[in-house]
Design a protein around this motif. Sequence first.
Motif, short mmCIF file in Angstrom:
data_model
loop_
_atom_site.label_atom_id
_atom_site.label_comp_id
_atom_site.label_asym_id
_atom_site.label_seq_id
_atom_site.Cartn_x
_atom_site.Cartn_y
_atom_site.Cartn_z
N GLY B 103 0.82 -1.21 0.00
CA GLY B 103 0.00 0.00 0.00
C GLY B 103 0.85 1.25 0.00
N ARG B 104 1.92 1.22 0.76
CA ARG B 104 2.80 2.38 0.84
C ARG B 104 3.46 2.64 -0.51
NH1 ARG B 104 7.50 4.43 2.91
NH2 ARG B 104 8.64 2.49 2.65
N ARG B 105 3.75 1.57 -1.21
CA ARG B 105 4.42 1.74 -2.50
C ARG B 105 3.48 2.24 -3.59
NH1 ARG B 105 8.67 -1.69 -6.05
NH2 ARG B 105 8.55 -0.23 -7.78
N TRP B 106 2.21 1.76 -3.57
CA TRP B 106 1.35 1.96 -4.72
C TRP B 106 0.15 2.87 -4.49
CZ3 TRP B 106 3.37 0.80 -9.15
CH2 TRP B 106 4.34 -0.23 -9.23
N LEU B 107 -0.15 3.17 -3.25
CA LEU B 107 -1.37 3.93 -3.00
C LEU B 107 -1.05 5.26 -2.31
CD1 LEU B 107 -3.52 0.89 -1.78
CD2 LEU B 107 -3.36 1.85 -4.08
N PRO B 108 -1.97 6.21 -2.40
CA PRO B 108 -1.71 7.56 -1.87
C PRO B 108 -1.84 7.61 -0.35
CG PRO B 108 -3.91 7.47 -2.79
CD PRO B 108 -3.29 6.14 -3.08
N VAL B 109 -0.89 7.00 0.33
CA VAL B 109 -0.93 6.95 1.79
C VAL B 109 -0.55 8.30 2.38
CG1 VAL B 109 -0.35 4.50 1.81
CG2 VAL B 109 1.48 6.21 1.96
N SER B 110 -0.95 8.52 3.63
CA SER B 110 -0.50 9.71 4.34
C SER B 110 0.75 9.37 5.13
CB SER B 110 -1.60 10.24 5.26
OG SER B 110 -1.86 9.29 6.28
N GLU B 111 1.60 10.36 5.29
CA GLU B 111 2.89 10.09 5.92
C GLU B 111 2.75 9.54 7.32
OE1 GLU B 111 5.31 13.49 6.65
OE2 GLU B 111 7.09 12.31 7.13
N GLU B 112 1.89 10.18 8.13
CA GLU B 112 1.82 9.79 9.53
C GLU B 112 1.24 8.39 9.71
OE1 GLU B 112 -0.08 11.94 8.06
OE2 GLU B 112 -2.15 11.84 8.77
N LEU B 113 0.35 7.98 8.79
CA LEU B 113 -0.26 6.66 8.94
C LEU B 113 0.54 5.57 8.25
CD1 LEU B 113 -4.05 7.52 8.62
CD2 LEU B 113 -2.72 7.08 10.69
N SER B 114 1.63 5.94 7.60
CA SER B 114 2.42 4.90 6.94
C SER B 114 3.81 4.75 7.52
CB SER B 114 2.48 5.16 5.44
OG SER B 114 3.06 6.41 5.18
N ILE B 115 4.14 5.58 8.49
CA ILE B 115 5.48 5.47 9.09
C ILE B 115 5.69 4.11 9.75
CG2 ILE B 115 4.67 6.67 11.16
CD1 ILE B 115 8.26 6.80 9.78
N ARG B 116 4.63 3.59 10.37
CA ARG B 116 4.73 2.26 10.98
C ARG B 116 5.01 1.20 9.93
NH1 ARG B 116 0.80 2.87 16.09
NH2 ARG B 116 -0.33 4.62 15.24
N ALA B 117 4.28 1.28 8.82
CA ALA B 117 4.49 0.30 7.75
C ALA B 117 5.91 0.37 7.23
CB ALA B 117 3.49 0.55 6.62
#
Lengths: 177, 177
Positions: B103-117
Amino acid sequence: MNEEFRESRSGCPINLSLEVFGDKWSLLILRDMTFGGKRHFRELMRSQEGISSNILADRLKMLVEKGILTKADDPTHKQKAIYSLTEMSIELVPIFAHLGAWGRRWLPVSEELSIRAQLLEAGGQAMWDEFMAELREEHLGAPPPDRSRTGGRTVRQTLQVAYEAVLARQAAERAAE
Amino acid sequence: MNEEFRESRSGCPINLSLEVFGDKWSLLILRDMTFGGKRHFRELMRSQEGISSNILADRLKMLVEKGILTKADDPTHKQKAIYSLTEMSIELVPIFAHLGAWGRRWLPVSEELSIRAQLLEAGGQAMWDEFMAELREEHLGAPPPDRSRTGGRTVRQTLQVAYEAVLARQAAERAAE
DNA sequence: CTAACCAATTGTATTTTGCAACTGGTTGCA
DNA sequence: TGCAACCAGTTGCAAAATACAATTGGTTAG
């Protein structure tokens, strides 16, 4: 690119992934394309699970819109459409591998339908990488991977042969009873 | 164990997995329990994505029936129920890691919600193993893992600290404008 | 010419989901 | 002791998604 996510519930990568394939059919379609080599509507209709044509049409459209598949005319038949994986869907291979391993461990799978998952789990990242290279060749026209290590057989062929071997053994066992 | 799968569409491990959490909410609930440390109904109601109480109640019931969660009384409050992960759901950690990475690679994630990933992907299998050991301790009462290598901080704390650091930096950046 | 094939679409019934309000009870605090 | 906040849901209803069967309009092979 991000237009279809305007109404997303959150920017969490897991949530966004689920908004793409968090339903009962999308991943099965991708599974059949990835592991079953299916490329046409009618092939995808013959899934183990019996998808109906309106749902299949809807999901294919959605997956194309989201960039997870592409659709092209098949030169051999004016009415035939050919669906291809993209890099986005090819990179789902590790997720399929883990999902298959988890299902095989915890759910009442059938032997013949889980032999592929077993081999894929045993093969590990190296096998997944090899398989993804094959998919890139087949779907994206990428240069062929070095297949000298694998005896000239593709990963999909390896999985398919194992599947058919299980079917044959089961048939023999039934005949022997 | 297999009673809830009597009507399964097929014995394919991927299909069976999807019959368990192939919807928009089940994995989000498990995500909040796994990464957010949530154990109570009301905590799970406060998801980023805004689950409604009837859906949450329905999914918790299903997940308990399928053995993916357990439910127990909370001794501190007569009305409080406490939900726990089982080995089955703890072993979803690698799937969450891959799903988050994809998801982090391909989708428009938000920074704060993807730092864990991002951290979970970088940490690799070793971090996932450590995290699963922590979850076994917390949810199954397993003996505590050796935490000497990790400076006494749990994986969840590490992820949480990183998340809060991003939030703090974002707040500072907004203030500076 | 015709039967099989092709990718869907249509219509309808059923199921699932989303939303808001509400329930019956427990607990902490003044 | 009384009241507000907390607790895990349940209820009722509208909207959306899904399942199922039949059908469409066109193409291709023999």
